[in-house]
Every structure is written in C-alpha cells, then in structure tokens.
Design a protein around this motif. Structure first.
Motif, short mmCIF file in Angstrom:
data_model
loop_
_atom_site.label_atom_id
_atom_site.label_comp_id
_atom_site.label_asym_id
_atom_site.label_seq_id
_atom_site.Cartn_x
_atom_site.Cartn_y
_atom_site.Cartn_z
N GLU A 83 1.11 -1.00 0.03
CA GLU A 83 0.02 -0.02 0.04
C GLU A 83 0.87 1.36 -0.20
O GLU A 83 1.87 1.42 0.81
CB GLU A 83 -0.93 0.05 1.24
N VAL A 84 0.68 2.08 -0.97
CA VAL A 84 1.18 3.37 -1.00
C VAL A 84 0.52 4.36 -1.76
O VAL A 84 -0.41 4.40 -2.44
CB VAL A 84 2.66 3.26 -1.94
N ARG A 85 0.90 5.73 -0.99
CA ARG A 85 0.36 6.99 -1.59
C ARG A 85 1.18 7.34 -2.90
O ARG A 85 2.40 7.52 -2.60
CB ARG A 85 -0.03 8.04 -0.74
N ILE A 86 0.63 7.69 -4.06
CA ILE A 86 1.33 8.18 -5.18
C ILE A 86 0.86 9.41 -5.60
O ILE A 86 -0.40 9.64 -5.74
CB ILE A 86 1.37 7.11 -6.17
N ARG A 87 1.68 10.17 -6.32
CA ARG A 87 1.36 11.38 -6.98
C ARG A 87 2.08 11.73 -8.27
O ARG A 87 3.38 11.89 -8.32
CB ARG A 87 1.41 12.82 -6.11
N GLY A 88 1.40 11.79 -9.26
CA GLY A 88 1.74 11.84 -10.62
C GLY A 88 1.53 13.20 -10.77
O GLY A 88 1.44 14.26 -10.29
N LYS A 89 1.22 13.81 -12.26
CA LYS A 89 0.63 14.98 -12.66
C LYS A 89 -0.05 14.73 -14.16
O LYS A 89 0.07 13.55 -14.87
CB LYS A 89 2.03 15.75 -13.14
N ASN A 90 -0.77 15.80 -14.38
CA ASN A 90 -1.51 15.62 -15.64
C ASN A 90 -0.76 16.19 -16.79
O ASN A 90 -1.39 17.33 -17.18
CB ASN A 90 -2.90 16.35 -15.17
N VAL A 91 0.25 15.48 -17.21
CA VAL A 91 0.96 16.02 -18.24
C VAL A 91 0.99 14.95 -19.38
O VAL A 91 1.51 13.80 -19.00
CB VAL A 91 2.33 16.47 -17.99
N PRO A 92 0.51 14.80 -20.60
CA PRO A 92 0.48 13.61 -21.33
C PRO A 92 1.93 13.13 -21.58
O PRO A 92 2.93 13.71 -21.89
CB PRO A 92 0.00 14.15 -22.60
N GLN A 93 2.02 11.76 -21.58
CA GLN A 93 3.16 10.75 -21.66
C GLN A 93 4.33 11.52 -20.81
O GLN A 93 5.47 11.01 -20.99
CB GLN A 93 3.46 11.17 -22.98
N ARG A 94 4.01 12.15 -19.74
CA ARG A 94 4.98 12.39 -18.61
C ARG A 94 4.81 11.95 -17.20
O ARG A 94 5.17 12.51 -16.12
CB ARG A 94 5.33 13.97 -18.75
N SER A 95 3.88 11.32 -17.19
CA SER A 95 3.65 10.53 -15.77
C SER A 95 3.18 9.05 -15.74
O SER A 95 1.89 8.69 -15.87
CB SER A 95 2.10 11.49 -15.35
N PHE A 96 4.12 8.35 -15.56
CA PHE A 96 4.17 6.88 -15.38
C PHE A 96 4.63 6.63 -13.97
O PHE A 96 5.86 6.53 -13.90
CB PHE A 96 4.89 6.02 -16.19
N VAL A 97 3.66 6.16 -13.05
CA VAL A 97 4.15 5.98 -11.59
C VAL A 97 3.51 4.95 -11.10
O VAL A 97 2.62 4.74 -11.08
CB VAL A 97 3.96 7.44 -10.68
N GLY A 98 4.62 4.05 -10.19
CA GLY A 98 3.88 2.81 -9.65
C GLY A 98 4.79 2.06 -8.65
O GLY A 98 5.85 2.79 -8.16
N ILE A 99 4.72 0.89 -8.68
CA ILE A 99 5.25 -0.01 -7.59
C ILE A 99 5.83 -1.21 -8.58
O ILE A 99 5.24 -1.96 -9.27
CB ILE A 99 4.52 -0.90 -6.53
N ALA A 100 7.17 -1.49 -8.24
CA ALA A 100 7.83 -2.63 -8.89
C ALA A 100 8.25 -3.93 -7.95
O ALA A 100 8.30 -3.41 -6.63
CB ALA A 100 9.33 -2.08 -9.46
N PHE A 101 8.01 -5.08 -8.43
CA PHE A 101 8.15 -6.30 -7.39
C PHE A 101 8.64 -7.29 -8.38
O PHE A 101 8.93 -7.25 -9.38
CB PHE A 101 6.67 -6.45 -6.54
N ARG A 102 8.91 -8.28 -7.55
CA ARG A 102 9.56 -9.45 -8.27
C ARG A 102 10.88 -9.27 -9.08
O ARG A 102 11.23 -9.78 -9.97
CB ARG A 102 8.54 -10.19 -9.24
N GLY A 103 11.49 -8.28 -8.22
CA GLY A 103 12.72 -7.65 -8.89
C GLY A 103 13.98 -8.54 -8.84
O GLY A 103 14.26 -9.12 -7.71
#
Length: 225
Positions: A83-103
């Motif tokens: 569980e996490v709080r995330i903030r991106g932005k409303n700019v096309p093709q400039r906001s891909f944000v998330g969580i990586a796992f099984r690394g």
C-alpha cells in the motif's frame, strides 16, 4: 529503515534482525526519507528529495530519460499487500508512476503503474489505460497491449485527481494480482502474473520521462501455513 513494532513481546532489535524474507504478519513501514540520503535504498536513474507534507514524509523523484526506481534493500517480498500513496501529474506521456516487485535486477521485474494524465480523459480508449501491469524484460506495455489488448491494463471507475495523491493497494497472491485505488471495494485491475519468480526486490517505480512523489509505503506479507 523504520519498523513498526506490532509484537509487544519482541524488541525492535529482534525485528530488525529477522531474516531477509520477513515473517508473515510483520508489517513494514520503510523510511522514505532514507531514499534521498541513500540509506536503505538503491536509486536507479533518478535523484530524490525528501520533504514533509501534512506531517508525513514524502519523497519526490526527478524526471529522466528511461525508467527509474528506488529499490528497498534487505527485503525479499513474496505474497502480500503493498500500500502506498502516489502523486503524478496531468501532463500527457510524462507521468508513469507505480510499484515494482519480483525484482531481480534493474531490467528484470514486474510492476503495476498508473498513468495519471489519462485519469480525466474524455475518450474510452485513454480511460482504458489508467492502470497497467508489466513484466520486464519480455512483457512490456507495448507487447501486452499489442498481443493481449485490454487484459493487462484497465480503467479506474472513479479516477482520482491526476495532480494529487491517491492510495494504491496491490494485493499479490501468486499468481493473481489485484489493484485497488483509494477506498474502492472492487479492484481496478485483476491479472495473473507473467513470471515464475516467487519473491524478489520491491521498489518505487517511474517510467520514461516521469517524475513522481510517494508517501506512506506499507508492506504486509500474507500469512503462511
């Protein structure tokens, strides 16, 4: 790294000394402030700054060409809830944000990420691209969209503010992954993993050209028998 002691009979030192694959029902609240000073985290292709907003530590990453991540050190995450709080932005093709796992390394991992710039889209196609699962290096967003259209990405029915924080809850019970946003009862995305890996590193993730902010990361492992 900060640990919340939920076991009165155990000292904090005992919790810190647990094996790398942490015990079921132990809750981890990693110290995001450590990212900016390189303590407890490994940063890849990003720089980070730490601030406090509304009394909570927030880490913000800059934008660079290529994917970037901050990998949490000393944790091998199998099944459970992220569980996490995330903030991106409303700019096309400039906001891909998330969580990586099984690394395994910086090229081999799974991830669930969001495209906040699509949250308020006025067309069905863009809205269907709110949240995405990938499994690098083979199953990129492009190959999954081309070969399995609509399977590994989906719409968020009540999308958040694209410029504000939202809560993502990712439930992993191999092989199934379920993704919830804010207080939603129904998941926004349900997929089966595309990797045989059972554990691995976990980290905060940003896609090509993206910055992003993260707060209140909590890891809850699944109970084991």
């Amino acid at each position: 790294m900060v640990y919340r002691n939920l076991f009165p009979g155990l000292s904090l030192l005992a919790l810190v000394c647990l094996p790398r694959a942490f015990h079921a029902q132990q809750v981890l609240t990693p110290d995001l402030n450590g990212i900016a000073i390189g303590q407890g985290w490994e940063i890849v292709n990003r720089a980070a700054t730490a601030t406090v907003e509304d009394g909570q530590p927030v880490v913000t990453f800059d934008a660079r060409v290529g994917d970037g991540a901050a990998w949490l050190e000393g944790v091998d995450f199998h099944n459970g809830t992220i569980e996490v709080r995330i903030r991106g932005k409303n700019v096309p093709q400039r906001s891909f944000v998330g969580i990586a796992f099984r690394g395994v390394d910086d090229e081999t991992y799974d991830a669930v990420y969001f495209r906040p710039f699509n949250f308020l889209a006025d067309n069905d196609l863009s809205r269907s691209h709110h949240v995405q699962y990938i499994s690098h290096p083979v199953h990129t967003w492009f190959t999954l969209r081309r070969d399995h259209t609509g399977v590994y990405e989906s719409e968020i029915l009540n999308p958040p503010d694209p410029d504000g924080f939202f809560t993502a809850r990712i439930e992993i019970a191999k092989p199934e992954i379920r993704v919830y946003v804010n207080d939603a009862v129904e998941p926004s995305l349900v997929v089966n993993e595309l990797t045989d890996r059972a554990g691995g590193r976990i980290g905060l993730w940003m896609g090509n050209g993206s910055d992003g902010s993260f707060a209140e990361l909590v890891l809850r492992p699944a109970a084991t028998r």
